[in-house]
Design a protein around this motif. Sequence first.
Motif, PDB file in Angstrom:
ATOM      1  N   ALA A 243       0.843  -1.201   0.000  1.00 45.49           N
ATOM      2  CA  ALA A 243       0.000   0.000   0.000  1.00 45.49           C
ATOM      3  C   ALA A 243       0.868   1.238   0.000  1.00 45.49           C
ATOM      4  O   ALA A 243       1.876   1.301   0.714  1.00 45.49           O
ATOM      5  N   ILE A 244       0.500   2.196  -0.845  1.00 47.16           N
ATOM      6  CA  ILE A 244       1.159   3.506  -0.843  1.00 47.16           C
ATOM      7  C   ILE A 244       0.150   4.461  -0.210  1.00 47.16           C
ATOM      8  O   ILE A 244      -0.962   4.617  -0.724  1.00 47.16           O
ATOM      9  N   ILE A 245       0.548   5.069   0.905  1.00 46.15           N
ATOM     10  CA  ILE A 245      -0.415   5.879   1.664  1.00 46.15           C
ATOM     11  C   ILE A 245       0.177   7.252   2.010  1.00 46.15           C
ATOM     12  O   ILE A 245       1.368   7.483   1.856  1.00 46.15           O
TER      13      ILE A 245
ATOM     14  N   LEU B  28       9.134   8.387  -2.664  1.00 44.31           N
ATOM     15  CA  LEU B  28       8.650   9.550  -3.395  1.00 44.31           C
ATOM     16  C   LEU B  28       7.887   9.025  -4.584  1.00 44.31           C
ATOM     17  O   LEU B  28       8.336   8.081  -5.243  1.00 44.31           O
ATOM     18  N   GLY B  29       6.736   9.615  -4.878  1.00 42.24           N
ATOM     19  CA  GLY B  29       5.973   9.095  -6.006  1.00 42.24           C
ATOM     20  C   GLY B  29       4.988  10.102  -6.549  1.00 42.24           C
ATOM     21  O   GLY B  29       4.822  11.192  -5.994  1.00 42.24           O
ATOM     22  N   CYS B  30       4.372   9.727  -7.664  1.00 40.32           N
ATOM     23  CA  CYS B  30       3.260  10.520  -8.175  1.00 40.32           C
ATOM     24  C   CYS B  30       2.233   9.586  -8.774  1.00 40.32           C
ATOM     25  O   CYS B  30       2.545   8.458  -9.170  1.00 40.32           O
ATOM     26  N   GLY B  31       1.008  10.047  -8.793  1.00 40.64           N
ATOM     27  CA  GLY B  31      -0.085   9.271  -9.372  1.00 40.64           C
ATOM     28  C   GLY B  31      -0.561   9.950 -10.642  1.00 40.64           C
ATOM     29  O   GLY B  31       0.221  10.599 -11.353  1.00 40.64           O
ATOM     30  N   ASN B  32      -1.855   9.841 -10.905  1.00 38.83           N
ATOM     31  CA  ASN B  32      -2.426  10.334 -12.161  1.00 38.83           C
ATOM     32  C   ASN B  32      -2.300  11.833 -12.370  1.00 38.83           C
ATOM     33  O   ASN B  32      -2.275  12.312 -13.490  1.00 38.83           O
ATOM     34  N   GLN B  33      -2.229  12.599 -11.243  1.00 36.63           N
ATOM     35  CA  GLN B  33      -2.137  14.059 -11.389  1.00 36.63           C
ATOM     36  C   GLN B  33      -0.701  14.492 -11.696  1.00 36.63           C
ATOM     37  O   GLN B  33      -0.440  15.660 -11.927  1.00 36.63           O
ATOM     38  N   HIS B  34       0.219  13.536 -11.629  1.00 34.75           N
ATOM     39  CA  HIS B  34       1.635  13.837 -11.879  1.00 34.75           C
ATOM     40  C   HIS B  34       2.138  14.954 -10.974  1.00 34.75           C
ATOM     41  O   HIS B  34       2.832  15.863 -11.407  1.00 34.75           O
TER      42      HIS B  34
ATOM     43  N   PRO C 132       6.214  12.970  -1.082  1.00 37.83           N
ATOM     44  CA  PRO C 132       6.548  11.924  -0.100  1.00 37.83           C
ATOM     45  C   PRO C 132       5.331  11.075   0.242  1.00 37.83           C
ATOM     46  O   PRO C 132       4.238  11.604   0.493  1.00 37.83           O
ATOM     47  N   LYS C 133       5.519   9.802   0.205  1.00 40.25           N
ATOM     48  CA  LYS C 133       4.467   8.845   0.569  1.00 40.25           C
ATOM     49  C   LYS C 133       5.099   7.763   1.422  1.00 40.25           C
ATOM     50  O   LYS C 133       6.327   7.658   1.504  1.00 40.25           O
ATOM     51  N   ILE C 134       4.270   6.946   2.030  1.00 40.18           N
ATOM     52  CA  ILE C 134       4.758   5.796   2.790  1.00 40.18           C
ATOM     53  C   ILE C 134       4.327   4.524   2.077  1.00 40.18           C
ATOM     54  O   ILE C 134       3.171   4.405   1.654  1.00 40.18           O
TER      55      ILE C 134
ATOM     56  N   GLU D  78     -10.085  12.402  -0.780  1.00 41.13           N
ATOM     57  CA  GLU D  78      -9.412  13.434  -1.587  1.00 41.13           C
ATOM     58  C   GLU D  78      -8.413  12.771  -2.531  1.00 41.13           C
ATOM     59  O   GLU D  78      -7.965  11.652  -2.271  1.00 41.13           O
ATOM     60  N   ILE D  79      -8.035  13.496  -3.604  1.00 38.64           N
ATOM     61  CA  ILE D  79      -7.030  12.935  -4.508  1.00 38.64           C
ATOM     62  C   ILE D  79      -5.729  12.728  -3.731  1.00 38.64           C
ATOM     63  O   ILE D  79      -5.419  13.484  -2.812  1.00 38.64           O
ATOM     64  N   GLY D  80      -5.014  11.661  -4.117  1.00 35.49           N
ATOM     65  CA  GLY D  80      -3.745  11.365  -3.445  1.00 35.49           C
ATOM     66  C   GLY D  80      -3.867  10.406  -2.273  1.00 35.49           C
ATOM     67  O   GLY D  80      -2.925  10.250  -1.503  1.00 35.49           O
ATOM     68  N   ASP D  81      -5.009   9.735  -2.132  1.00 31.71           N
ATOM     69  CA  ASP D  81      -5.184   8.786  -1.023  1.00 31.71           C
ATOM     70  C   ASP D  81      -4.267   7.579  -1.136  1.00 31.71           C
ATOM     71  O   ASP D  81      -4.002   6.902  -0.147  1.00 31.71           O
ATOM     72  N   GLY D  82      -3.788   7.305  -2.363  1.00 32.68           N
ATOM     73  CA  GLY D  82      -2.842   6.207  -2.511  1.00 32.68           C
ATOM     74  C   GLY D  82      -3.427   5.017  -3.238  1.00 32.68           C
ATOM     75  O   GLY D  82      -4.485   5.100  -3.857  1.00 32.68           O
ATOM     76  N   LYS D  83      -2.728   3.905  -3.155  1.00 29.20           N
ATOM     77  CA  LYS D  83      -3.086   2.735  -3.944  1.00 29.20           C
ATOM     78  C   LYS D  83      -2.679   1.465  -3.231  1.00 29.20           C
ATOM     79  O   LYS D  83      -1.773   1.475  -2.404  1.00 29.20           O
ATOM     80  N   ILE D  84      -3.344   0.377  -3.586  1.00 21.59           N
ATOM     81  CA  ILE D  84      -3.019  -0.935  -3.011  1.00 21.59           C
ATOM     82  C   ILE D  84      -2.713  -1.891  -4.157  1.00 21.59           C
ATOM     83  O   ILE D  84      -3.474  -1.956  -5.126  1.00 21.59           O
ATOM     84  N   PHE D  85      -1.596  -2.584  -4.041  1.00 18.20           N
ATOM     85  CA  PHE D  85      -1.232  -3.605  -5.028  1.00 18.20           C
ATOM     86  C   PHE D  85      -1.165  -4.955  -4.313  1.00 18.20           C
ATOM     87  O   PHE D  85      -0.588  -5.047  -3.228  1.00 18.20           O
ATOM     88  N   ILE D  86      -1.757  -5.984  -4.915  1.00 19.53           N
ATOM     89  CA  ILE D  86      -1.760  -7.312  -4.303  1.00 19.53           C
ATOM     90  C   ILE D  86      -1.015  -8.272  -5.229  1.00 19.53           C
ATOM     91  O   ILE D  86      -1.321  -8.358  -6.413  1.00 19.53           O
TER      92      ILE D  86
END
Length: 112
Positions: free
Chosen positions: A6-8, A34-40, A57-59, A85-93
Amino acid sequence: MKQIEAIIRPEKLEPLKDAFLACKINGMNVRQVLGCGNQHGWIARNRGTSVMINMIPKIEIKIVVADDRVEEIVQVLIDTVRTGEIGDGKIFIKPVEECIRIRTGERGDIAL
Ligand SMILES: Nc1ncnc2c1ncn2[C@@H]1O[C@H](COP(=O)(O)OP(=O)(O)OP(=O)(O)O)[C@@H](O)[C@H]1O
Ligand SMILES: [Mg+2]
């Protein structure tokens, strides 16, 4: 076995740690990333100039659980870190082939 990655948001680490410990997961790894999502990223404005901040910065949290606990853990995760809100993160399984407890030589779910 599955790995839940999970990126949170950084401020969600403490509540998530508490929620995970409460539901007795076996272990976890935590990294600052450090990362970015769809909003870059996002645009920061400073005295009239705009700067694109791409990497935020993300965890990153990784835990490995038995197959039959995946849905329960994913639900705990979402319930704990979601703001809407945008930027809540993502989960990969991802599938995990094997787990071996080094001390005892045990393998599989029992070694988790
Ligand atoms: N496809 C991806 N691959 C790898 N990492 C990702 C991916 N999407 C998001 N991330 C990681 O998750 C973090 C948060 O992503 P984010 O929540 O902004 O995703 P999003 O798809 O843009 O969703 P939202 O629209 O809610 O912002 C990113 O900073 C990055 O670290
Ligand atoms: Mg985003």
